[in-house]
Design a protein around this motif. Structure first.
Motif, PDB file in Angstrom:
ATOM      1  N   ASP B  12     -20.693  54.672  22.726  1.00  0.00           N
ATOM      2  CA  ASP B  12     -20.753  55.937  23.463  1.00  0.00           C
ATOM      3  C   ASP B  12     -22.180  56.471  23.494  1.00  0.00           C
ATOM      4  OD1 ASP B  12     -18.079  55.819  23.942  1.00  0.00           O
ATOM      5  OD2 ASP B  12     -17.505  57.398  22.534  1.00  0.00           O
ATOM      6  N   ALA B  13     -22.848  56.356  22.371  1.00  0.00           N
ATOM      7  CA  ALA B  13     -24.228  56.875  22.304  1.00  0.00           C
ATOM      8  C   ALA B  13     -25.133  56.145  23.297  1.00  0.00           C
ATOM      9  CB  ALA B  13     -24.770  56.711  20.885  1.00  0.00           C
ATOM     10  N   ASP B  14     -24.949  54.844  23.415  1.00  0.00           N
ATOM     11  CA  ASP B  14     -25.751  54.063  24.377  1.00  0.00           C
ATOM     12  C   ASP B  14     -25.454  54.520  25.811  1.00  0.00           C
ATOM     13  OD1 ASP B  14     -26.892  52.586  22.375  1.00  0.00           O
ATOM     14  OD2 ASP B  14     -25.442  50.941  22.529  1.00  0.00           O
ATOM     15  N   LEU B  15     -24.173  54.734  26.079  1.00  0.00           N
ATOM     16  CA  LEU B  15     -23.792  55.143  27.432  1.00  0.00           C
ATOM     17  C   LEU B  15     -24.294  56.546  27.751  1.00  0.00           C
ATOM     18  CD1 LEU B  15     -20.147  53.703  27.545  1.00  0.00           C
ATOM     19  CD2 LEU B  15     -22.137  52.869  28.803  1.00  0.00           C
ATOM     20  N   VAL B  16     -24.236  57.414  26.757  1.00  0.00           N
ATOM     21  CA  VAL B  16     -24.757  58.772  26.966  1.00  0.00           C
ATOM     22  C   VAL B  16     -26.253  58.707  27.260  1.00  0.00           C
ATOM     23  CG1 VAL B  16     -25.276  60.959  25.798  1.00  0.00           C
ATOM     24  CG2 VAL B  16     -22.991  59.973  25.619  1.00  0.00           C
ATOM     25  N   ALA B  17     -26.958  57.897  26.495  1.00  0.00           N
ATOM     26  CA  ALA B  17     -28.403  57.757  26.724  1.00  0.00           C
ATOM     27  C   ALA B  17     -28.679  57.181  28.109  1.00  0.00           C
ATOM     28  CB  ALA B  17     -29.008  56.862  25.642  1.00  0.00           C
ATOM     29  N   LYS B  72     -23.666  65.262  16.973  1.00  0.00           N
ATOM     30  CA  LYS B  72     -23.188  65.699  15.660  1.00  0.00           C
ATOM     31  C   LYS B  72     -21.698  65.405  15.510  1.00  0.00           C
ATOM     32  CE  LYS B  72     -26.647  69.317  15.061  1.00  0.00           C
ATOM     33  NZ  LYS B  72     -26.939  70.773  15.053  1.00  0.00           N
ATOM     34  N   SER B  73     -21.002  65.406  16.618  1.00  0.00           N
ATOM     35  CA  SER B  73     -19.600  64.990  16.613  1.00  0.00           C
ATOM     36  C   SER B  73     -19.516  63.718  17.443  1.00  0.00           C
ATOM     37  CB  SER B  73     -18.716  66.077  17.232  1.00  0.00           C
ATOM     38  OG  SER B  73     -18.996  66.189  18.620  1.00  0.00           O
ATOM     39  N   SER B  74     -18.336  63.126  17.455  1.00  0.00           N
ATOM     40  CA  SER B  74     -18.161  61.981  18.345  1.00  0.00           C
ATOM     41  C   SER B  74     -18.132  62.499  19.782  1.00  0.00           C
ATOM     42  CB  SER B  74     -16.860  61.244  18.022  1.00  0.00           C
ATOM     43  OG  SER B  74     -15.752  62.051  18.384  1.00  0.00           O
ATOM     44  N   PHE B  75     -18.426  61.620  20.719  1.00  0.00           N
ATOM     45  CA  PHE B  75     -18.393  62.023  22.121  1.00  0.00           C
ATOM     46  C   PHE B  75     -16.983  62.477  22.498  1.00  0.00           C
ATOM     47  CE2 PHE B  75     -17.834  61.077  26.659  1.00  0.00           C
ATOM     48  CZ  PHE B  75     -18.874  61.838  27.186  1.00  0.00           C
ATOM     49  N   ARG B  76     -15.991  61.790  21.939  1.00  0.00           N
ATOM     50  CA  ARG B  76     -14.616  62.090  22.327  1.00  0.00           C
ATOM     51  C   ARG B  76     -14.189  63.484  21.877  1.00  0.00           C
ATOM     52  NH1 ARG B  76     -10.053  57.612  21.664  1.00  0.00           N
ATOM     53  NH2 ARG B  76     -11.342  56.776  23.349  1.00  0.00           N
ATOM     54  N   THR B  77     -14.460  63.834  20.619  1.00  0.00           N
ATOM     55  CA  THR B  77     -14.043  65.166  20.166  1.00  0.00           C
ATOM     56  C   THR B  77     -14.850  66.251  20.888  1.00  0.00           C
ATOM     57  OG1 THR B  77     -15.492  64.910  18.246  1.00  0.00           O
ATOM     58  CG2 THR B  77     -13.171  64.532  17.897  1.00  0.00           C
TER      59      THR B  77
END
Lengths: 134, 182
Positions: B12-17, B72-77
């Motif tokens: 998720d972090a890669d996709l957000v970036a 700070k949280s997961s993308f999903r939450t």
């Protein structure tokens, strides 16, 4: 220790909303969301807004400095240059150049030709502003 | 297409970036990955026939303000928290007389015989009704944890509260829901 009802809660909770969720077409959602994102108006981010403020401030300084250079270079005819800020009036040409250098901008004029922004034509002004945008 | 989009295998972090860098396909991959869990969360929180709209609105808001996602949280939450606000803002949450799935295809039914299935259906409906009556914070915490297995720290970060407060909200939610199941 969980009682029976808590165990029931744990078992039932993951099933909440499952049927409704199954009806959602993720592909359709993705297409709709990306279309809306493409269609949204461009919203300037804070750093872009800050850059505009910097640009405006830099333009104001350039105007003031350019005007000061012209006034300093003009042969004295006994008139007071009342509109020129005192701080700029007191600077020598070399010091003014240094101020411009400190702004990391190319002076809009050659070192020896004292002109201000008023002397620039539209194309030159455009080039200057573009160079300020970096 | 959904599977193919999500087959990038990026975190998720890669996709957000990637999305921050202007990669539209990254947004599509995140949607494909999180649509179903988000829809379950929103449906349990009160979205019904407008579920599709609320899901879309949630993703749009999330991508539109992606700079506020700090990881700070997961993308999903984080998405769930945005979805809860979207549901509230759209003003479409209402007390529900009917609720939710009993013919779940992802989670095995805990009851087996016809009678037990009827009992299970009634329980699920009562639970859904009770969840929809919970205060927003309790409902969010309960669903994030009980429906999606999120950790308290993750929940707290997404909802802007402390871990201790999240535990208390969960405790109160469970206490209310247990009464509803009596």
């Amino acid at each position: 220790m969980m009682d029976e009802r808590e165990q029931m809660l744990e078992q039932l909770a993951p099933r909440l909303g499952a049927e409704a969720a199954d009806r959602i077409d993720a592909e359709h959602v993705a297409a709709a969301v990306t279309a809306r994102l493409r269609a949204r108006p461009v919203r300037r981010q804070w750093w872009q807004r800050a850059r505009l403020v910097q640009l405006a401030a830099a333009a104001a300084v350039v105007l003031a400095v350019g005007f000061g250079i012209r006034e300093l270079a003009r042969p004295s005819d006994g008139r007071q240059a009342g509109a020129v800020p005192v701080e700029i009036q007191e600077l020598a040409v070399a010091e003014l150049s240094e101020v411009l250098d400190s702004l990391r901008m190319d002076a809009p004029v050659s070192d020896l030709v004292p002109v201000g922004l008023d002397d620039l034509d539209e194309n030159e002004l455009t080039q200057l502003l573009k160079s300020m945008e970096g | 297409m959904t599977a193919a989009v999500d087959a990038r295998g990026d975190s998720d972090a890669d996709l957000v970036a990637a999305w921050r860098g202007g990669d539209q396909a990254a947004a599509a991959a995140l949607v494909a990955r999180h649509t179903r869990p988000l829809a379950r969360f929103l449906a349990a929180a009160g979205a019904e026939e407008d579920l599709d709209d609320v899901v879309q609105e949630t993703f749009f808001r999330a991508f539109d303000r992606i700079e506020s996602f700090r990881g700070k949280s997961s993308f999903r939450t984080w998405l769930f928290a945005i979805g809860s606000n979207a549901l509230k803002d759209l003003g479409r949450r209402r007390t529900r007389a009917k609720v939710l799935s009993i013919e779940d295809r992802d989670v095995p039914d805990v009851r087996h015989g016809p009678h037990e299935q009827v009992v299970g259906r009634e329980l699920l409906e009562r639970l859904g009704e009770a969840v929809s009556q919970l205060p927003t914070m309790q409902r969010n915490v309960f669903l994030m944890r009980a429906q999606h297995g999120a950790e308290y720290a993750d929940i707290a970060a997404a909802l802007g509260t402390s871990v201790g407060a999240a535990r208390v909200h969960y405790h109160h939610a469970v206490r209310r829901l247990k009464v509803a199941l009596e």
